[in-house]
Design an enzyme around this catalytic site. Structure first.
Site, PDB file in Angstrom:
ATOM      1  N   HIS A 100      57.436  -3.544 -20.415  1.00 57.72           N
ATOM      2  CA  HIS A 100      57.997  -2.929 -21.611  1.00 57.72           C
ATOM      3  C   HIS A 100      57.091  -3.089 -22.837  1.00 57.72           C
ATOM      4  CE1 HIS A 100      61.024  -0.624 -23.310  1.00 57.72           C
ATOM      5  NE2 HIS A 100      62.033  -1.472 -23.395  1.00 57.72           N
ATOM      6  N   ARG A 101      56.041  -3.905 -22.731  1.00 58.00           N
ATOM      7  CA  ARG A 101      55.080  -3.991 -23.827  1.00 58.00           C
ATOM      8  C   ARG A 101      54.246  -2.708 -23.914  1.00 58.00           C
ATOM      9  NH1 ARG A 101      51.991  -9.368 -22.033  1.00 58.00           N
ATOM     10  NH2 ARG A 101      51.977  -8.086 -20.145  1.00 58.00           N
TER      11      ARG A 101
END
Length: 503
Positions: free
Chosen positions: A473-474
């Site tokens: 999700h980064r």
């Protein structure tokens, strides 16, 4: 030039610093040829056979099987000119205790060590092969480890049975460690013949003990005038049965029953019923990678259930074509193609988090998770996006067969950029896979099942599967991850239409 040369454990590549000697393929005294496999070594990524750098005769083996050896450590000594006559050095055969004799100063002076790193001869392990490529070790078959057997239950002596477990806080007589647990015993029931004047027993008698007999048997004995104290029972624990009474009444001899040995034992939950498996090799590396990934990259997983009936029919038509008859065609092939096309539409998915920057890769090294007898490995198809569908099918077939045979090289498992795990082969619908380190997405492909599905306004039986996409999700937000997964689903729902629309 010395005729005795010592061969060190070579650098197996990919930053590996040690290996475990699984099996020696030669023994002291064997005559070997150049490049003949001499030892099988397991690293953190694969099991490989190491070939000999010289022809000659094996003079010494420095480490037994099961030993973990660091790179650069001498492992074997080879006489490169055995026809020149006997050596003036002591025998290097192992002693009965398994230890090798200490070499003399003369023997050490006669040993020539293999060239140091950076001086390896062309075409050999770690050196430059013809054409400029780096020589790669050929992997070996999977290691088969015999499971630790559960100990057989021994017969309990006739005069003793194991005492029940003591309550908490009471000494059980158990010693933790390698010593066997102490066993407390209780005497087994005894049966005595009252006619011989035996005292104190299960059947009663002069000492006043009760006779073991059921009320109906007692009534029968009273009616027939039989004294139960004069009988030896043939029933359980020496109890008197109706047959014993009837035989006594008719004057027949009574069969004396042998005491029944107690054979029941209390349940054991000790180390003798446990198996301890060393964590090493592929399993150790997998554990380290999964732990690092799970607690480093913030994982998000999304799911999509789709109708793949058209895709399955497309595979059937593909198998029927003459040029594809000898090619292994599986649903995984279409899933791989769908992923590669979706990456072209969403390049950010094929990237790596590098701290202060995101590295977006224009090539796709497509990893395929494979379960082997040695553990989970993830070899990858290099630059898979450049392959045609036929070339991709051949590459996947070769990758899977090599993995199953245990011959996957460390190089084949490095450099992956995006991975597919086919959990459907185990009958599982989908999963929440953990990202391989350095990758930003992994797709779980579930089992294809016949299920009721609304198709053209009617409920029909269709072939359905579920996809699970885990991503970092980064790098990948919810919108990008959803679009990427949706494109994969669109391709698998109607491959022909997707190809026409996207290419």
């Amino acid at each position: 030039m010395s005729r005795i040369k010592t061969f060190n454990l070579p650098d197996l590549g990919e930053g590996l610093t040690e290996g475990e000697i699984l099996a020696w393929l030669v023994k002291v005294g064997d005559t070997i040829e150049l490049n003949q496999p001499i030892v099988e070594v397991e690293t953190a990524k694969a099991a490989v056979e190491i070939p000999a750098k010289w022809a000659g005769q094996v003079q010494a083996i420095h480490h037994p099987e099961g030993t973990t050896v660091e790179v650069g450590t001498p492992i074997i000594a080879i006489d490169t000119d055995p026809g020149a006559g006997p050596l003036e050095t002591p025998s290097t055969t192992a002693t009965p205790s398994g230890d090798l004799p200490t070499p003399s100063a003369a023997s050490l002076a006669a040993v020539e060590v293999a060239p140091a790193e950076g001086m390896i001869e062309p075409g050999l392990i770690g050196g430059v092969a013809p054409g400029g490529r780096t020589a790669v070790l050929v992997g070996y078959g999977p290691r088969t480890t015999a499971a630790k057997r559960r100990p057989r239950k021994g017969a309990v002596p006739a005069q003793a049975v194991t005492a029940p477990a003591a309550p908490a806080g009471v000494d059980h007589g158990v010693v933790v460690g390698d010593k066997p647990a102490a066993t407390s015993t209780i005497p087994a029931p005894q049966v005595h013949d009252r006619r011989d004047g035996a005292s104190g027993g299960a059947s009663g008698g002069a000492s006043g003990g009760a006779v073991l007999a059921k009320p109906p048997v007692r009534k029968l004995a009273k009616d027939l005038g039989v004294d139960l104290t004069t009988l030896t029972g043939s029933g359980p624990l020496g109890s008197i049965t109706r047959e014993d009474v009837q035989q006594a009444a008719s004057g027949a001899s009574v069969v004396v029953a042998e005491p029944i040995a107690a054979t029941t034992t209390a349940p054991s939950f000790g180390t003798d019923r446990e198996q301890r498996i060393p964590v090493k090799g592929v399993r150790k590396l997998t554990a380290e990678n999964m732990s690092r990934s799970a607690f480093t990259a913030p994982h998000v997983t999304e799911f999509l259930t789709i109708d793949v009936s058209r895709a399955m029919k497309a595979l059937d038509r593909l198998r029927g074509r003459r040029e594809w008859r000898d090619v292994r065609v599986s649903p995984l092939l279409l899933v791989a193609k769908a992923v590669l096309l979706a990456v072209q539409r969403h390049p950010m998915v094929n990237s790596t988090w590098a701290g202060d920057e995101i590295v977006v890769k224009e090539y796709v090294n497509l990893g395929i998770a494979a379960a082997t007898e040695r553990g989970l490995i993830v070899p990858n198809v290099k630059d898979a996006g450049r392959l045609s569908l036929r070339e991709l099918a051949d590459a996947l077939t070769d990758l899977v067969q090599t993995a199953k045979s245990g011959r996957t090289s460390p190089a084949a498992m490095s450099g992956g950029t995006l991975t597919i795990t086919n959990v459907g082969v185990f009958g599982v619908d989908t999963g929440t896979p953990i990202l391989p380190p350095g990758e930003s997405a992994i797709l779980a492909f579930g089992a294809v099942r016949e299920m009721p599905w609304v198709h053209k306004g009617k409920v029909k039986v269709r072939q359905v599967t579920t996809l699970g996409l885990s991503f970092d999700h980064r790098i990948i937000d919810g919108e990008l991850g959803s679009k990427f997964l949706r494109d994969i689903g669109d391709f698998l729902t109607d491959p022909e239409a997707a190809l026409l629309a996207w290419t």
